[in-house]
Design an enzyme around this catalytic site. Structure first.
Site, PDB file in Angstrom:
ATOM      1  N   ASP A 190       0.860  -1.074   0.011  1.00  0.00           N
ATOM      2  CA  ASP A 190       0.177   0.074  -0.057  1.00  0.00           C
ATOM      3  C   ASP A 190       0.808   1.233   0.196  1.00  0.00           C
ATOM      4  O   ASP A 190       2.189   1.065   0.492  1.00  0.00           O
ATOM      5  CB  ASP A 190      -0.880  -0.078   1.261  1.00  0.00           C
ATOM      6  CG  ASP A 190      -1.980  -0.936   1.341  1.00  0.00           C
ATOM      7  OD1 ASP A 190      -2.356  -1.426   0.131  1.00  0.00           O
ATOM      8  OD2 ASP A 190      -2.410  -1.472   2.299  1.00  0.00           O
ATOM      9  N   ASP A 217      -6.983  -1.969  -4.174  1.00  0.00           N
ATOM     10  CA  ASP A 217      -8.217  -1.606  -3.083  1.00  0.00           C
ATOM     11  C   ASP A 217      -9.156  -0.732  -3.774  1.00  0.00           C
ATOM     12  O   ASP A 217     -10.373  -0.973  -3.638  1.00  0.00           O
ATOM     13  CB  ASP A 217      -7.373  -0.915  -1.929  1.00  0.00           C
ATOM     14  CG  ASP A 217      -6.383  -1.724  -1.028  1.00  0.00           C
ATOM     15  OD1 ASP A 217      -6.510  -2.998  -1.477  1.00  0.00           O
ATOM     16  OD2 ASP A 217      -5.478  -1.165  -0.659  1.00  0.00           O
TER      17      ASP A 217
END
Length: 160
Positions: free
Chosen positions: A119, A133
């Site tokens: 991320d 995501d």
């Protein structure tokens, strides 16, 4: 007319963008100081997430790996019967997101099936996320819209 090609084109584009941005983030963001852009509204900072969104259940990496595999298999099985463009785009995005994070779980450290998802984007005070995501989130929203509009997976209106 079948919308299978829309589903797979959406999935391929989402996967390509996700994996490309993660590769760039691994080189230019990971191991570097956080970089703020757009007046500090967006921050690029690397975080290896072994759990789900928001670092939920970090010790359940294998569970999330199997859930992603199940999602990819399910979408692959229903793809030939999709007749709705909305459903095709929604499922393509979910496939891209699940597939992108699955690739991380399979091929990133610490090992096969236990890898941590990379991320690297934070907007405002939100959690840190990646393109995969966002694909899952947008795809799920499109699927919900189709469901509430009464659009069937196999096309047309009505409940089935």
């Amino acid at each position: 007319m079948r919308r299978t090609y829309v589903l797979w084109a959406t999935a391929a584009a989402g996967l390509a963008v996700d994996q490309s941005t993660k590769a760039l983030a691994a080189v230019f963001v990971e191991g570097h100081e956080a970089r703020r852009v757009l007046g500090g509204a967006v921050t690029f900072t690397a975080f290896r997430n072994s759990g789900a969104a928001g670092s939920f259940a970090p010790d359940a990496t294998l569970v999330f790996t199997f859930l992603a595999i199940a999602t990819v298999v399910f979408i692959t099985r229903v793809a030939p019967s999709v007749r709705s463009t909305g459903w095709a785009v929604g499922l393509g995005l979910v496939f891209a997101g699940a597939g992108g994070n699955l690739a991380d779980r399979l091929f990133r450290t610490p090992g096969f099936g236990r890898g941590a998802v990379l991320d690297f984007v934070q907007v405002g005070g939100s959690g840190i996320f990646n393109v995969a995501d966002q694909c899952v989130t947008l795809g799920a929203a499109l699927i919900l819209v189709q469901t509430f509009r009464g659009v069937r997976l196999r096309g047309g209106l009505g409940v089935r």
